[in-house]
Design a protein around this motif. Sequence first.
Motif, mmCIF file in Angstrom:
data_model
loop_
_atom_site.group_PDB
_atom_site.id
_atom_site.type_symbol
_atom_site.label_atom_id
_atom_site.label_comp_id
_atom_site.label_asym_id
_atom_site.label_seq_id
_atom_site.Cartn_x
_atom_site.Cartn_y
_atom_site.Cartn_z
ATOM 1 N N SER A 70 0.816 -1.220 0.000
ATOM 2 C CA SER A 70 0.000 0.000 0.000
ATOM 3 C C SER A 70 0.847 1.267 0.000
ATOM 4 N N HIS A 71 2.056 1.171 0.548
ATOM 5 C CA HIS A 71 2.900 2.360 0.645
ATOM 6 C C HIS A 71 3.572 2.626 -0.700
ATOM 7 N N GLN A 72 3.189 3.755 -1.316
ATOM 8 C CA GLN A 72 3.752 4.162 -2.614
ATOM 9 C C GLN A 72 3.542 3.102 -3.685
ATOM 10 N N ASP A 73 2.497 2.262 -3.560
ATOM 11 C CA ASP A 73 2.152 1.251 -4.563
ATOM 12 C C ASP A 73 3.332 0.332 -4.892
ATOM 13 N N ILE A 74 4.023 -0.093 -3.866
ATOM 14 C CA ILE A 74 5.139 -1.025 -4.087
ATOM 15 C C ILE A 74 4.556 -2.411 -4.387
ATOM 16 N N PRO A 75 4.796 -2.978 -5.558
ATOM 17 C CA PRO A 75 4.191 -4.269 -5.917
ATOM 18 C C PRO A 75 4.918 -5.447 -5.270
ATOM 19 N N GLN A 76 4.195 -6.574 -5.167
ATOM 20 C CA GLN A 76 4.797 -7.818 -4.700
ATOM 21 C C GLN A 76 5.129 -8.673 -5.918
ATOM 22 N N VAL A 77 6.280 -9.352 -5.883
ATOM 23 C CA VAL A 77 6.677 -10.195 -7.005
ATOM 24 C C VAL A 77 6.917 -11.610 -6.489
ATOM 25 N N LYS A 78 6.455 -12.604 -7.255
ATOM 26 C CA LYS A 78 6.719 -14.007 -6.940
ATOM 27 C C LYS A 78 7.850 -14.492 -7.839
ATOM 28 N N LEU A 79 9.020 -14.636 -7.243
ATOM 29 C CA LEU A 79 10.180 -15.037 -8.037
ATOM 30 C C LEU A 79 10.027 -16.453 -8.575
ATOM 31 N N SER A 80 9.210 -17.285 -7.930
ATOM 32 C CA SER A 80 9.012 -18.653 -8.403
ATOM 33 C C SER A 80 8.309 -18.687 -9.750
ATOM 34 N N GLU A 81 7.663 -17.577 -10.120
ATOM 35 C CA GLU A 81 6.948 -17.528 -11.392
ATOM 36 C C GLU A 81 7.661 -16.636 -12.400
ATOM 37 N N LYS A 82 8.898 -16.278 -12.120
ATOM 38 C CA LYS A 82 9.600 -15.328 -12.964
ATOM 39 C C LYS A 82 10.941 -15.892 -13.400
ATOM 40 N N PHE A 83 11.241 -15.785 -14.671
ATOM 41 C CA PHE A 83 12.544 -16.191 -15.185
ATOM 42 C C PHE A 83 13.521 -15.044 -15.026
ATOM 43 N N LEU A 84 14.653 -15.308 -14.389
ATOM 44 C CA LEU A 84 15.641 -14.270 -14.151
ATOM 45 C C LEU A 84 16.713 -14.315 -15.229
ATOM 46 N N ASP A 85 16.894 -13.191 -15.883
ATOM 47 C CA ASP A 85 17.894 -13.066 -16.945
ATOM 48 C C ASP A 85 19.261 -12.834 -16.304
ATOM 49 N N GLU A 86 20.210 -13.722 -16.625
ATOM 50 C CA GLU A 86 21.531 -13.614 -15.996
ATOM 51 C C GLU A 86 22.238 -12.325 -16.393
ATOM 52 N N ARG A 87 21.901 -11.762 -17.555
ATOM 53 C CA ARG A 87 22.523 -10.485 -17.958
ATOM 54 C C ARG A 87 22.090 -9.367 -17.007
ATOM 55 N N ILE A 88 20.859 -9.442 -16.531
ATOM 56 C CA ILE A 88 20.369 -8.451 -15.569
ATOM 57 C C ILE A 88 20.961 -8.724 -14.189
ATOM 58 N N LEU A 89 21.069 -9.994 -13.821
ATOM 59 C CA LEU A 89 21.659 -10.349 -12.529
ATOM 60 C C LEU A 89 23.074 -9.799 -12.393
ATOM 61 N N LYS A 90 23.811 -9.813 -13.498
ATOM 62 C CA LYS A 90 25.209 -9.376 -13.465
ATOM 63 C C LYS A 90 25.362 -7.864 -13.268
ATOM 64 N N LEU A 91 24.253 -7.115 -13.417
ATOM 65 C CA LEU A 91 24.344 -5.667 -13.239
ATOM 66 C C LEU A 91 24.628 -5.288 -11.790
ATOM 67 N N LEU A 92 24.249 -6.182 -10.868
ATOM 68 C CA LEU A 92 24.445 -5.892 -9.445
ATOM 69 C C LEU A 92 25.475 -6.862 -8.868
ATOM 70 N N PRO A 93 26.631 -6.352 -8.392
ATOM 71 C CA PRO A 93 27.639 -7.232 -7.806
ATOM 72 C C PRO A 93 27.060 -8.081 -6.677
ATOM 73 N N VAL A 94 27.532 -9.311 -6.588
ATOM 74 C CA VAL A 94 26.972 -10.264 -5.633
ATOM 75 C C VAL A 94 27.107 -9.770 -4.195
ATOM 76 N N ASN A 95 28.263 -9.197 -3.858
ATOM 77 C CA ASN A 95 28.458 -8.761 -2.468
ATOM 78 C C ASN A 95 27.455 -7.678 -2.068
#
Length: 560
Positions: free
Chosen positions: A56-81
Amino acid sequence: MRVKKELGELLVEWGIISESQLQNALSRKRPSEPLEQVLIKLNYVNKQDIINVLKSHQDIPQVKLSEKFLDERILKLLPVNIAERCRAIPVGLDKNTLIVAMSDPLDWAAIDEISLATGYEVKPTIVKEEELKKLFQQYYSFKEPANGALKELEINAAVDQPVFQELKIDLSANTDAPIVKIVNSIIHQAVYLKASDIHFEPLEDAMRVRFRIDGILKEIMTLPKVSSQAIVSRLKIMANMDIAEKRLPQDGRIQLTINNTEIDLRCSSIPTILGEKIALRILDKSNAILSLDKLGLTPEVLTQYKKLVSIAYGMILLTGPAGSGKTTTLYATLKEIDSITKNIVTIEDPVEYLLPGINQIGVNQKAGLTFASGLKSILRQDPDIILVGEIRDPETANIAVRAATTGHLVLSTLHTNDAAGALPRLIHMGVENYLVASALAGVVAQRLVRKICPYCKEEYLLPVDSSQAMFMRLNKEVVLFRGRGCTKCDNTGYLGRMAIHELLPVTGRIRKLIMEKASSERIKQAAIAEGMISLKDDGIIKALKGLTTIDEVMRVANID
C-alpha cells in the motif's frame, strides 16, 4: 519525491503495532538482523501484515520469483556482495530503471547503494525472504567462490607463473587453493540442483562445465583454459587416479559428505585431442530405494509385473538405453520380493546403492571378476534370486539363461530398443532358442521422461495438423499440458522425471514365435494383440493425463 518512512513507522501508523512494541523490537534487534524478523519472532505481526503495508505504501508491488525467469545479464548488473548485503536481487530492466526484488523495499540506504553501484534508477518490489534466499542459492552460491578463485588464478598467471605446476599447489591437502575452491563449488552446486552427472570438457580456448539435470545436459559455466589441467589433476587426486597418465582412459571413485549427506562420485577420464575430459556420475546414498508403487507403472501394468516377479524361477529382463532407470527398477523389484527365507545375490558394475540384507558383489575386471565368472561363483552359493547387472556377452547370457531354467529367479538388463527386441537378441548372442523360450518369463522396456513442472503447468489445444497429433494418431483437436517455465524449473517447464514402460509377458504364443526365431516386429505385434501397451502408447496416456508432454514422449519413444 519519495517519503523515506521506515517499516516500523509505517506499522505504527497503520495501527498494527504500538510505539512501545516498536521500541522493544528495536532494542532487541541485532545490527545485521532485519526488523521484520524481530517483529515476527515477538509475535507482534505476521508476514502478511508486513506485505500488505508495503504494497500500500507508494504502490510497491509484490513479485513471486518462483513464477519469474531471471535473466543472468540483468543479474550481473548488481555485484553479488552488494546484492547479499542489501538483501536484493535484480529481476528486470525498464529503460533506465532497474527493477529490484527486496524483502525490505523501504530500506532506502540499500536502494541508494544499488543505484550508485549500477548507475540505474531503482524500483523496489516486495519478495518473501525465503524466496530471496532460494534465489541466492540458485544463482549466486557457487559462482561467486568459483569466480573469486578464477581471479586468484588470473593474478598468478599475470606474473608469468604457470598455474598449478610452477606454483606447486598441493591439491591433495590445501583446501584454500583456487582450483580446490572451484571444483568444490561446482560439485556442491551439482548436488544442490540434483544433477546426475557433471562433465568437464576441454575446448580450444576454455573448459566447459555441463550438468545433466532430468536427463538433459545444460551448460553451467566456462572456465579459462589455464585452469583446465589443474582441474583435471584435482579430480584425479580426489578419485585416486594416476595424474601422470594422460594418454589412457581411467576410472575412479570419490566419496564426499555434503550437508550431512553421503555422496558417491564415479569418475571417468578420457583423452581427447584438446585435452582430458572428465565425467562424474553422482550417486546420492541417502536416496531411499523406491518401491514398485512409486515407479510410475500404470495400475494394470503394476499388477501384472508384481505377479510376474512372484514366480519361483525364470528370467525377467529390463531393457532400455543407459540412463533409463533400469537399475532403479531392479532395486525396487528386489525390495518387493526380498524375504528372510530367500538368498538373494547380485553382481553389478558397479554396486550403486547398498541393499540391506542382500549379498552384493562388484565386478572387478583387474582381478578377473567379471559378470560371467561372478555368476558361476554365485551359483555355488545356493541362491534363490540372482541379479546380474547387465548381460554383455554370450558367456554371461548362456550362464544366466541356464540358471533361470534350473530353479533360480534371474533378473538382468539388456540394451535393446523395446521389449520384443530382447528375445532375438539373446538368440543372436548364442543362446539356443529353446532355452530362451523356456527360461524367459517376461521383459520390461522403459524410458525416462521429464515431468511437467507443477508450478507453471498450463493447458493448450493441440492442432490436428501438428506433428505431435500425427504421432498420437489423432483426427481431432485435444487438450494437452505443458510448463510455461519458471524459476523453480529453471525456465525449462519440467521438474523431475518419471518412467514410461511396456511389459511383455512370455506367453505360449510368444514362446512359439521364439522357437520359430521370429523377428522382433512379429513378436511385438503378437504381444500387442494379446494386450501389451507399447512404450509409445504408455507415454501418450501419461501425456494426456498431464504428467509429461507429448514432445518428451516423442523424444524418447519415437521408435516405430
